[in-house]
Write a protein that holds these residues in place. Structure first.
Motif, PDB file in Angstrom:
ATOM      1  N   THR A 152      27.253 -17.613  -1.621  1.00 56.50           N
ATOM      2  CA  THR A 152      27.112 -19.059  -1.803  1.00 56.50           C
ATOM      3  C   THR A 152      26.706 -19.294  -3.254  1.00 56.50           C
ATOM      4  OG1 THR A 152      26.395 -19.362   0.493  1.00 56.50           O
ATOM      5  CG2 THR A 152      25.903 -21.144  -1.061  1.00 56.50           C
ATOM      6  N   PRO A 153      27.412 -20.139  -4.015  1.00 53.52           N
ATOM      7  CA  PRO A 153      27.075 -20.332  -5.432  1.00 53.52           C
ATOM      8  C   PRO A 153      25.600 -20.679  -5.612  1.00 53.52           C
ATOM      9  CG  PRO A 153      29.134 -21.433  -4.893  1.00 53.52           C
ATOM     10  CD  PRO A 153      28.554 -20.965  -3.593  1.00 53.52           C
ATOM     11  N   PRO A 154      24.903 -20.000  -6.530  1.00 53.13           N
ATOM     12  CA  PRO A 154      23.485 -20.293  -6.771  1.00 53.13           C
ATOM     13  C   PRO A 154      23.282 -21.744  -7.176  1.00 53.13           C
ATOM     14  CG  PRO A 154      24.143 -18.261  -7.878  1.00 53.13           C
ATOM     15  CD  PRO A 154      25.396 -18.921  -7.398  1.00 53.13           C
ATOM     16  N   GLN A 155      22.188 -22.325  -6.699  1.00 56.04           N
ATOM     17  CA  GLN A 155      21.890 -23.722  -6.993  1.00 56.04           C
ATOM     18  C   GLN A 155      20.921 -23.880  -8.155  1.00 56.04           C
ATOM     19  OE1 GLN A 155      23.544 -26.273  -5.353  1.00 56.04           O
ATOM     20  NE2 GLN A 155      24.671 -24.506  -4.552  1.00 56.04           N
ATOM     21  N   GLY A 156      20.092 -22.885  -8.391  1.00 57.91           N
ATOM     22  CA  GLY A 156      19.071 -22.992  -9.425  1.00 57.91           C
ATOM     23  C   GLY A 156      19.637 -22.935 -10.830  1.00 57.91           C
ATOM     24  N   GLY A 157      18.984 -23.623 -11.753  1.00 56.88           N
ATOM     25  CA  GLY A 157      19.446 -23.658 -13.136  1.00 56.88           C
ATOM     26  C   GLY A 157      19.425 -22.296 -13.797  1.00 56.88           C
ATOM     27  N   PHE A 158      18.378 -21.506 -13.565  1.00 53.11           N
ATOM     28  CA  PHE A 158      18.281 -20.183 -14.175  1.00 53.11           C
ATOM     29  C   PHE A 158      19.419 -19.286 -13.702  1.00 53.11           C
ATOM     30  CE2 PHE A 158      16.479 -15.791 -13.699  1.00 53.11           C
ATOM     31  CZ  PHE A 158      16.570 -15.446 -15.027  1.00 53.11           C
ATOM     32  N   ALA A 159      19.680 -19.285 -12.394  1.00 50.37           N
ATOM     33  CA  ALA A 159      20.756 -18.451 -11.853  1.00 50.37           C
ATOM     34  C   ALA A 159      22.107 -18.858 -12.435  1.00 50.37           C
ATOM     35  CB  ALA A 159      20.779 -18.550 -10.325  1.00 50.37           C
ATOM     36  N   ARG A 160      22.348 -20.155 -12.526  1.00 49.84           N
ATOM     37  CA  ARG A 160      23.625 -20.618 -13.091  1.00 49.84           C
ATOM     38  C   ARG A 160      23.740 -20.208 -14.558  1.00 49.84           C
ATOM     39  NH1 ARG A 160      22.158 -25.532 -10.629  1.00 49.84           N
ATOM     40  NH2 ARG A 160      22.081 -26.565 -12.659  1.00 49.84           N
ATOM     41  N   ASP A 161      22.630 -20.283 -15.283  1.00 44.77           N
ATOM     42  CA  ASP A 161      22.638 -19.858 -16.688  1.00 44.77           C
ATOM     43  C   ASP A 161      23.006 -18.388 -16.799  1.00 44.77           C
ATOM     44  OD1 ASP A 161      21.862 -22.382 -17.422  1.00 44.77           O
ATOM     45  OD2 ASP A 161      19.821 -21.840 -18.013  1.00 44.77           O
ATOM     46  N   GLY A 167      29.107 -13.942 -18.099  1.00 46.10           N
ATOM     47  CA  GLY A 167      30.514 -14.169 -18.413  1.00 46.10           C
ATOM     48  C   GLY A 167      30.802 -13.978 -19.892  1.00 46.10           C
ATOM     49  N   TYR A 168      29.871 -14.394 -20.757  1.00 45.69           N
ATOM     50  CA  TYR A 168      30.044 -14.193 -22.201  1.00 45.69           C
ATOM     51  C   TYR A 168      30.033 -12.705 -22.544  1.00 45.69           C
ATOM     52  CZ  TYR A 168      28.950 -19.185 -22.603  1.00 45.69           C
ATOM     53  OH  TYR A 168      28.956 -20.553 -22.476  1.00 45.69           O
ATOM     54  N   VAL A 169      29.184 -11.934 -21.859  1.00 42.62           N
ATOM     55  CA  VAL A 169      29.130 -10.496 -22.116  1.00 42.62           C
ATOM     56  C   VAL A 169      30.451  -9.840 -21.708  1.00 42.62           C
ATOM     57  CG1 VAL A 169      27.956  -8.332 -21.549  1.00 42.62           C
ATOM     58  CG2 VAL A 169      26.625 -10.419 -21.851  1.00 42.62           C
ATOM     59  N   ARG A 170      30.995 -10.239 -20.559  1.00 42.87           N
ATOM     60  CA  ARG A 170      32.281  -9.684 -20.137  1.00 42.87           C
ATOM     61  C   ARG A 170      33.397 -10.067 -21.110  1.00 42.87           C
ATOM     62  NH1 ARG A 170      29.864 -10.550 -15.019  1.00 42.87           N
ATOM     63  NH2 ARG A 170      30.536 -12.725 -14.939  1.00 42.87           N
ATOM     64  N   GLY A 171      33.326 -11.289 -21.644  1.00 48.63           N
ATOM     65  CA  GLY A 171      34.300 -11.697 -22.649  1.00 48.63           C
ATOM     66  C   GLY A 171      34.184 -10.852 -23.906  1.00 48.63           C
ATOM     67  N   LEU A 172      32.954 -10.548 -24.321  1.00 48.50           N
ATOM     68  CA  LEU A 172      32.739  -9.679 -25.476  1.00 48.50           C
ATOM     69  C   LEU A 172      33.322  -8.296 -25.225  1.00 48.50           C
ATOM     70  CD1 LEU A 172      31.355  -8.941 -28.186  1.00 48.50           C
ATOM     71  CD2 LEU A 172      29.262  -8.482 -26.875  1.00 48.50           C
ATOM     72  N   ALA A 173      33.139  -7.788 -24.002  1.00 50.17           N
ATOM     73  CA  ALA A 173      33.655  -6.457 -23.666  1.00 50.17           C
ATOM     74  C   ALA A 173      35.177  -6.409 -23.738  1.00 50.17           C
ATOM     75  CB  ALA A 173      33.181  -6.056 -22.269  1.00 50.17           C
ATOM     76  N   ARG A 174      35.838  -7.496 -23.332  1.00 53.13           N
ATOM     77  CA  ARG A 174      37.310  -7.527 -23.398  1.00 53.13           C
ATOM     78  C   ARG A 174      37.799  -7.570 -24.840  1.00 53.13           C
ATOM     79  NH1 ARG A 174      36.506 -11.155 -19.059  1.00 53.13           N
ATOM     80  NH2 ARG A 174      36.735 -12.947 -20.464  1.00 53.13           N
ATOM     81  N   ARG A 175      37.109  -8.321 -25.678  1.00 50.88           N
ATOM     82  CA  ARG A 175      37.567  -8.496 -27.061  1.00 50.88           C
ATOM     83  C   ARG A 175      37.161  -7.334 -27.969  1.00 50.88           C
ATOM     84  NH1 ARG A 175      35.355 -13.503 -25.454  1.00 50.88           N
ATOM     85  NH2 ARG A 175      36.947 -15.078 -24.998  1.00 50.88           N
ATOM     86  N   ARG A 176      36.037  -6.682 -27.606  1.00 47.37           N
ATOM     87  CA  ARG A 176      35.575  -5.544 -28.403  1.00 47.37           C
ATOM     88  C   ARG A 176      35.285  -4.357 -27.478  1.00 47.37           C
ATOM     89  NH1 ARG A 176      32.745  -6.067 -33.249  1.00 47.37           N
ATOM     90  NH2 ARG A 176      32.465  -3.822 -33.002  1.00 47.37           N
TER      91      ARG A 176
END
Length: 357
Positions: A152-161, A167-176
């Motif tokens: 179930t998608p997390p509702q809390g702000g910290f979890a969503r952050d 996701g940014y880390v995975r994007g970095l891994a794909r590009r570098r």
């Protein structure tokens, strides 16, 4: 992300964010004791206090905001090869709201990882994340492995952050792909130095819980959290890792070990009247904390041991007991007395059952 990474890379110049806070500062202090690391750059927007500065040792403190593009000058100018991102906020800062928290967490990480992508010297990035990314719901498995996602998608702000930052880390891994990108998903962290964060929940003689539920908790000692980040900075291969102590502890057991009296109430009451009963403490609880006390969260730590090759020194129960010891709580009810009463009651039940056989 795969698990291959650049495991053989030895850090030479390490940058740690959040250096004025507990985790960042302790990671800096540990790395400063390693003679094999030439330089440690301790970065934060706030200047650390006198005691914290002494703890940083030979590290160089740099007052900088990772949301500012000028952080690129720090990384490029110093030839940073390893970045440990520990500067994440689990709740809005004093005097700031949710928007400030998200700006710090999400925009800060986005800017930092964008700089890492462009910096040719960077070879390893370690992110301090959280098991909150798995969310909490009745659909959860007994244990989450790193390949699983929230049912179930997390509702809390910290979890969503944290979901967004990962996701940014995975994007970095794909590009570098030449950068080892490691995500450490910590179980809830406890310990004597962090006692002030959660001890108020157990400070009242009567502790409200959710009726019909007994959350199964896995915890991580604060010292093991620091050790895991330090180990990852030196050797981690790419991938996500669940980090938690061995074993589990039911919420009812935790309350008993703290010498408190459990008061089960419906979840709707737990979120409303429970907050009133506990005063300002539960009013400050995040959505993640409330859901955790409802459902709990189990973590599969196989990759932590086999790939990261990290083994926590403290079990879940030992970490909790050290947390209670650091909080210096005076038991309302002696836990030993409760255990003795339970054993006696079970003995009477057994004897009574035997009489009818």
């Amino acid at each position: 992300m795969g698990s291959e990474g650049r495991e053989g890379h030895t850090p030479r110049v390490v940058l740690v964010t959040g250096a004025s806070r507990y985790f960042g500062g302790m990671v800096v202090a540990r790395l400063a004791q390693d003679p094999g690391i030439e330089r440690i750059l301790a970065v934060d927007t706030m200047t650390p206090g006198r005691d914290s500065q002494r703890r940083l040792g030979r590290a160089e403190f740099i007052r900088a905001d990772i949301r500012n593009p000028l952080i690129r000058k720090v990384i490029d100018g110093s030839g940073v090869d390893t970045v440990v991102h520990a500067a994440v906020l689990s709740r809005p800062p004093m005097g700031g709201g949710r928007a400030v928290m998200k700006d710090h967490n999400v925009l800060g990480a986005m800017q930092l990882f964008a700089v890492c992508q462009k910096a040719p010297s960077v070879r390893r990035v370690v992110l301090r994340s959280s098991s909150a990314v798995y969310g909490c719901s009745a659909k959860d498995p007994a244990k989450f492995s790193e390949e699983m996602s929230a049912r179930t998608p997390p509702q809390g702000g910290f979890a969503r952050d944290m979901v967004e930052i990962e996701g940014y880390v995975r994007g970095l891994a794909r590009r570098r792909p030449d950068i080892a990108t490691s995500i450490l998903r910590f179980a809830p962290i406890v310990g004597p130095r962090l006692a002030a964060r959660g001890v108020q929940y157990l400070g009242s003689p009567v502790t409200p819980t959710v009726f019909g539920r007994d959350a199964r908790m896995q915890l991580l000692h604060e010292e093991d959290a620091v050790a895991a980040l330090t180990s990852a900075a030196r050797t981690a291969a790419s991938g996500a890792y669940n980090i938690a102590g061995d074993g589990a502890l039911a919420l009812s057991q935790a309350i008993r070990r703290a010498g408190r009296i459990e008061l089960p109430v419906p979840f709707t009451v737990f979120r409303t009247a429970g907050r009133l009963l506990m005063g300002p403490v539960m009013r400050e609880f995040s959505a993640e904390q409330l859901e955790y006390f409802y459902f709990g969260c189990g973590l599969d730590t196989t990759r932590m041991r086999t790939v990261l090759r990290f083994a926590p020194r403290w079990t879940t129960v030992q970490a909790f007991d050290d947390f209670i010891g650091g909080a210096a709580l005076r038991p309302v009810v002696d836990p030993a007395w409760i255990d003795a009463a339970e054993h006696k009651l079970l003995g009477l039940i057994g004897a009574g059952t035997g009489a009818y056989q």
